[in-house]
Design an enzyme around this catalytic site. Structure first.
Site, PDB file in Angstrom:
ATOM      1  N   GLY A  11       0.435 -11.561   6.771  1.00 41.17           N
ATOM      2  CA  GLY A  11      -0.439 -11.798   5.622  1.00 41.17           C
ATOM      3  C   GLY A  11      -1.305 -13.028   5.835  1.00 41.17           C
ATOM      4  N   ARG A  72      -0.418  -6.394  10.763  1.00 47.43           N
ATOM      5  CA  ARG A  72       1.034  -6.313  10.941  1.00 47.43           C
ATOM      6  C   ARG A  72       1.244  -5.148  11.897  1.00 47.43           C
ATOM      7  NH1 ARG A  72       3.040  -9.376   6.440  1.00 47.43           N
ATOM      8  NH2 ARG A  72       1.777  -9.147   4.581  1.00 47.43           N
ATOM      9  N   ASP A 129       7.972 -19.669   2.862  1.00 47.21           N
ATOM     10  CA  ASP A 129       9.345 -19.238   3.157  1.00 47.21           C
ATOM     11  C   ASP A 129       9.712 -19.360   4.640  1.00 47.21           C
ATOM     12  OD1 ASP A 129       7.687 -17.230   4.050  1.00 47.21           O
ATOM     13  OD2 ASP A 129       8.897 -15.583   3.275  1.00 47.21           O
TER      14      ASP A 129
HETATM   15  O1  F6P Z   1       3.716 -12.655   3.227  1.00 50.95           O
HETATM   16  C1  F6P Z   1       2.804 -12.957   2.260  1.00 50.95           C
HETATM   17  C2  F6P Z   1       2.662 -11.841   1.257  1.00 50.95           C
HETATM   18  O2  F6P Z   1       1.525 -12.117   0.501  1.00 50.95           O
HETATM   19  C3  F6P Z   1       3.885 -11.631   0.354  1.00 50.95           C
HETATM   20  O3  F6P Z   1       3.980 -12.543  -0.694  1.00 50.95           O
HETATM   21  C4  F6P Z   1       3.651 -10.232  -0.112  1.00 50.95           C
HETATM   22  O4  F6P Z   1       4.852  -9.641  -0.495  1.00 50.95           O
HETATM   23  C5  F6P Z   1       3.073  -9.573   1.094  1.00 50.95           C
HETATM   24  O5  F6P Z   1       2.483 -10.586   1.862  1.00 50.95           O
HETATM   25  C6  F6P Z   1       2.066  -8.505   0.790  1.00 50.95           C
HETATM   26  O6  F6P Z   1       1.665  -7.924   1.976  1.00 50.95           O
HETATM   27  P1  F6P Z   1       0.479  -6.888   2.134  1.00 50.95           P
HETATM   28  O7  F6P Z   1      -0.798  -7.634   1.983  1.00 50.95           O
HETATM   29  O8  F6P Z   1       0.664  -6.323   3.484  1.00 50.95           O
HETATM   30  O9  F6P Z   1       0.654  -5.893   1.032  1.00 50.95           O
END
Ligand code: F6P
Length: 329
Positions: A11, A72, A129
């Site tokens: 992210g 990802r 985190d």
């Molecule tokens: O890791 C950061 C984050 O924003 C989390 O807080 C959230 O759960 C996730 O990424 C959302 O991911 P995506 O943008 O792939 O839906």
């Protein structure tokens, strides 16, 4: 080292651009060829990269997102994916990589390091985190965005004597919810790290405050409590708002803040820490040191072995939670 690459993965987070800028400029100023890899490990496997110079990273320090794009990649976690990445590194003489991202990105960095490509992780995630670091790039900007958004929600909540349930990001961690919850004066804060009971932690608290003539309420919940909520028979924040309305007769609405939390111009803190960490990471690689994660401890920038860092645990500040519960009543 003659060639160092930079990538952002997972992210995106405000301040990643400051880290890229610092990593690239530190390398350029030390006469190293700097490569920018697009779309994280996916781009690495595909060889999607370009040479960067001092000017490639101009005009980005104030921008949210990541100029190198992010992704990802599940393929990268496979043996084939890893083999592709190593081949690309060899073909491009990449000896070191600055990996800006979260835990998942660091696992990729660890796997590359084991195979001889020195990697240094830089903690970049709004969730804060990363266990080895007190701070992750993007957290401060995100907290301020949440605060701003909930302040707006509060205006309309107050005007209508309502209760607003606000879901904030944090799949596995409640740092955003807890700190934003305090900042907006939330009556209840639900996070994955602390057991909760809807009757005790929301309904009874609201009842108590209603007796003191309170008429509007903000409830902040972390995205990561979904399963625990379901275990109490409540399927998501809309259902939670309906339950509150039904039980207490207070008109209730739910808002899922979503990806608005990840965008926006980075705060001073995210620009400064991003710059410090990006530069530090390149310096480690310049000194031939890899398999490390950059971290912030109090005000200091330090580094840890990646495996050690990945095995660490970060506890939520229980005292802060207790304070929130004591004063937001
Ligand atoms: O890791 C950061 C984050 O924003 C989390 O807080 C959230 O759960 C996730 O990424 C959302 O991911 P995506 O943008 O792939 O839906």
């Amino acid at each position: 080292m003659k060639t160092i690459a930079v990538l952002t993965s997972g992210g995106d987070a405000p301040g990643m651009n400051a880290a890229i800028r610092a990593a690239v400029r530190t390398g350029c100023e030390n006469n190293v060829k700097m490569l920018g890899i697009r779309r994280g490990f996916k781009g690495l496997m595909e060889g999607d990269m370009y040479e960067m110079n001092l000017r490639s990273v101009s005009d980005i320090i104030h921008r949210g997102g990541t100029m190198l794009y992010s992704a990802r990649s599940t393929e990268f976690a496979t043996e084939e994916g890893m083999a592709k990445a190593i081949e690309v590194c060899k073909a491009n003489n990449i000896e070191g990589i600055v990996v800006i991202g979260g835990d998942g990105s660091f696992r990729g960095a660890r796997d590359l390091s084991v195979r001889g490509i020195n990697c240094v992780g830089v903690p970049g995630t709004i969730d804060n985190d990363i266990a080895c670091s007190d701070y992750t790039i993007g957290y401060d900007t995100c907290l301020n965005t949440i605060m701003d958004m909930v302040d707006r929600i509060r205006d309309t909540t107050e005007s209508h004597d309502r209760c607003s349930v606000v879901e904030v990001m944090g799949r596995r961690a409640g740092f955003l919810a807890l700190n934003a919850g305090i900042a907006v004066g939330a009556t209840s804060i639900l996070i994955p790290e602390i057991e909760f009971n809807i009757e005790r932690d929301i309904i009874d608290r609201m009842r108590r405050t209603m007796k003191t003539d309170k008429k509007h309420f903000i409830i902040v919940v972390a995205e990561g409590i979904t399963e625990k909520l379901e275990a109490q028979g409540i399927n998501g924040v809309n259902a939670l708002a309906k339950y509150i309305q039904h039980t207490l007769g207070v008109e209730s609405r739910a808002t899922v803040l979503g990806h608005v939390q990840r965008g926006g111009s980075p705060s001073v803190k995210d620009r400064v820490v991003g710059s410090q960490m990006g530069s530090y990471a390149t310096h480690l690689l310049l000194n031939g040191v890899g398999n490390r994660v950059v971290a912030m401890k109090k005000e200091d920038i330090i580094d840890y072995d990646i495996v050690e860092a990945l095995n660490m645990k970060k506890a939520i500040d229980r005292e802060l939670y207790n304070t929130a519960m004591e004063i937001s009543i």
